[in-house]
Design an enzyme around this catalytic site. Sequence first.
Site, PDB file in Angstrom:
ATOM      1  N   TYR A 169       1.050  -1.329   0.464  1.00  0.00           N
ATOM      2  CA  TYR A 169      -0.205  -0.057  -0.360  1.00  0.00           C
ATOM      3  C   TYR A 169       0.753   1.290   0.323  1.00  0.00           C
ATOM      4  O   TYR A 169       0.746   2.669  -0.061  1.00  0.00           O
ATOM      5  CB  TYR A 169      -0.565  -0.300   0.853  1.00  0.00           C
ATOM      6  CG  TYR A 169      -2.379  -0.330   0.923  1.00  0.00           C
ATOM      7  CD1 TYR A 169      -3.161   0.361   0.084  1.00  0.00           C
ATOM      8  CD2 TYR A 169      -2.638  -1.970   1.391  1.00  0.00           C
ATOM      9  CE1 TYR A 169      -4.365  -0.503  -0.488  1.00  0.00           C
ATOM     10  CE2 TYR A 169      -4.016  -2.576   0.916  1.00  0.00           C
ATOM     11  CZ  TYR A 169      -4.654  -1.760  -0.035  1.00  0.00           C
ATOM     12  OH  TYR A 169      -6.247  -1.927  -0.214  1.00  0.00           O
ATOM     13  N   GLU A 181      -2.156 -29.991   9.102  1.00  0.00           N
ATOM     14  CA  GLU A 181      -2.522 -29.109   8.215  1.00  0.00           C
ATOM     15  C   GLU A 181      -3.490 -28.355   8.016  1.00  0.00           C
ATOM     16  O   GLU A 181      -3.742 -27.045   8.177  1.00  0.00           O
ATOM     17  CB  GLU A 181      -3.039 -29.855   6.625  1.00  0.00           C
ATOM     18  CG  GLU A 181      -2.848 -29.205   5.988  1.00  0.00           C
ATOM     19  CD  GLU A 181      -3.447 -30.499   4.171  1.00  0.00           C
ATOM     20  OE1 GLU A 181      -4.311 -29.692   3.814  1.00  0.00           O
ATOM     21  OE2 GLU A 181      -3.969 -31.512   4.713  1.00  0.00           O
ATOM     22  N   ASP A 223      -4.266 -34.085   4.790  1.00  0.00           N
ATOM     23  CA  ASP A 223      -5.139 -34.697   4.280  1.00  0.00           C
ATOM     24  C   ASP A 223      -4.303 -35.575   3.199  1.00  0.00           C
ATOM     25  O   ASP A 223      -3.144 -35.618   2.870  1.00  0.00           O
ATOM     26  CB  ASP A 223      -5.578 -33.825   3.321  1.00  0.00           C
ATOM     27  CG  ASP A 223      -6.851 -32.876   4.147  1.00  0.00           C
ATOM     28  OD1 ASP A 223      -6.791 -33.068   4.825  1.00  0.00           O
ATOM     29  OD2 ASP A 223      -7.410 -31.736   3.496  1.00  0.00           O
TER      30      ASP A 223
END
Length: 422
Positions: A165, A251, A303
Site C-alpha cells: 500500500y 495441516e 489430508d
Amino acid sequence: MDDKKKKRRRPDPSSDEETRLPFKNRLKPDSVILESLRDLLNTSSSSASTSKTLTLADLALASTCREVNELSLPSVESAIESLILKIARSILDGHGFSFDVPSRSAANQLYVPELDRIVLKDKTSLRPYANISTVRKSTITTRILQLIHQLCAKSIHVTKRDLFYTDVKLFQDQTQSDSVLDDVSCMLGCTRSSLNVIAAEKGVVVGRLIFSDNGDMIDCTKMGMGGKAIPPNIDRVGDMQSDALFILLVEKDAAYIRLAEDRFYNRFPCIIVTAKGQPDVATRLFLRKMKMELKLPVLALVDSDPYGLKILSVYGCGSKNMSYDSANLTTPDIKWLGIRPSDLDKYKIPEQCRLPMTEQDIKTGKDLLEEDFVKKNPGWVEELTLMVKTKQKAEIQALSTFGFQYLSEVYLPLKLQQRDWL
C-alpha cells in the site's frame, strides 16, 4: 413348549462398539503408548546429538549454489547502499542501469539428498531499466530497495500488505511486490525476515510449550482452544521450554481445533502446530526453531491428497519459491503420520466419505512421483502410487464419520501405539 423356546442372545457390547468405533478395542493402555513415544524421543534426541548438521559448504557439489544468511539491520542497510553505489558507477561509466537478479525458476533449483532439501543454484538474469519488457520490474525493485532501506534506518517492522500500500499504482497487485521482495532477499544475500517485512499472523500453537515472546512468558497450555498465534518475527521468540514427547504438525485448522478442545496434548504430551493450510514463513521458522532447540520428533497429520503431501514437503524440504532460504526454513526428518492413502481401507473409511480425484489431482500426484525428494522415501512412493491408482482422496475430517472425537480418541492413539509413521 416354553422350555423349548430359544433364549434370545444378548448383544455383545464390545461388538457394538467395534462397529461404531472401529479398532478402539485394539488400543492398549496409555502408559504403553507413552512408553513407545519415549522411545521415539530418545532415538530422535540421540540422533540429533551424535549427527553433525551438514551444510552446503561440507558438500562438493558439481553446481555452485546460493544461500542467504540472517543479517543485522545495519548490514542490510549497508548492502543496499553498496548495491546502489554499484549501479550509480555503472550509469556513470555508460553501461546503463540494471539489476543482476538471481533466477528463482525451477530450472535453477537443485534437490540435495544429503541435506534433504531444495537449494538455489547460482544462475542470474539481467533486469535492465532501458528495456521495455523489464523497465517496470526494475522500477519496482528500486522502490522496494528504497522502502527496505527506510525500515532499516527506523528499525521497525511492516507487513507485506503495508509494503504494497505504499505504492499501489506502481505495484498494481500484491503478488508483484511480494515476488520482488524475494528477489531483493536473494540479491542482498539475506533472509526475508532480515528485511523486517513480515506476513500477517497465520499459524497457531497449543500444548506443552513455554516460550518468551518479546520478553513476555507464554504458557501454551493456558491459551484455550484457540492457541497462541505464532509471532510473525521469529527474533522475538526465545527461552523455549517443554516436557513434550513430540510435535504434532497439523495441516487443517478444523483438526487442530478438535485436538486442542480435547486437550490431546495432556493425554499424550505434545505441542500441536498448524499454519491453517499452506505454510507461511513464520510457522516454518517457528517449527524449525522448536525442532532444533527442543530436539523433539515431528509427526505430521495432513489430508490424504497430493496437496497434503506437497504441504508436508514444503515444511521438510522447502518450497521452490523460497529455495534460496531453505537452510533456515526447513525442518529435517518430519515423519508422515497420516492420513495416508493406505489408511482409507485399513480404517474402513466409508466410500461416501472418500472423494474422487480430479484430473488435476492425478496430474499433481504423478508429478510428485517424479520429484527427487519423494523418490528418496520408498514409503512415500508406495502411498502416492496407491493414491494415483485408486483415484481416491480423503480429508482428515473423513474420520468424523465414526464420531467427532474419533481422531483424538482412537485414530491418533492407535497410530502412535503402532509407531505407524513414514
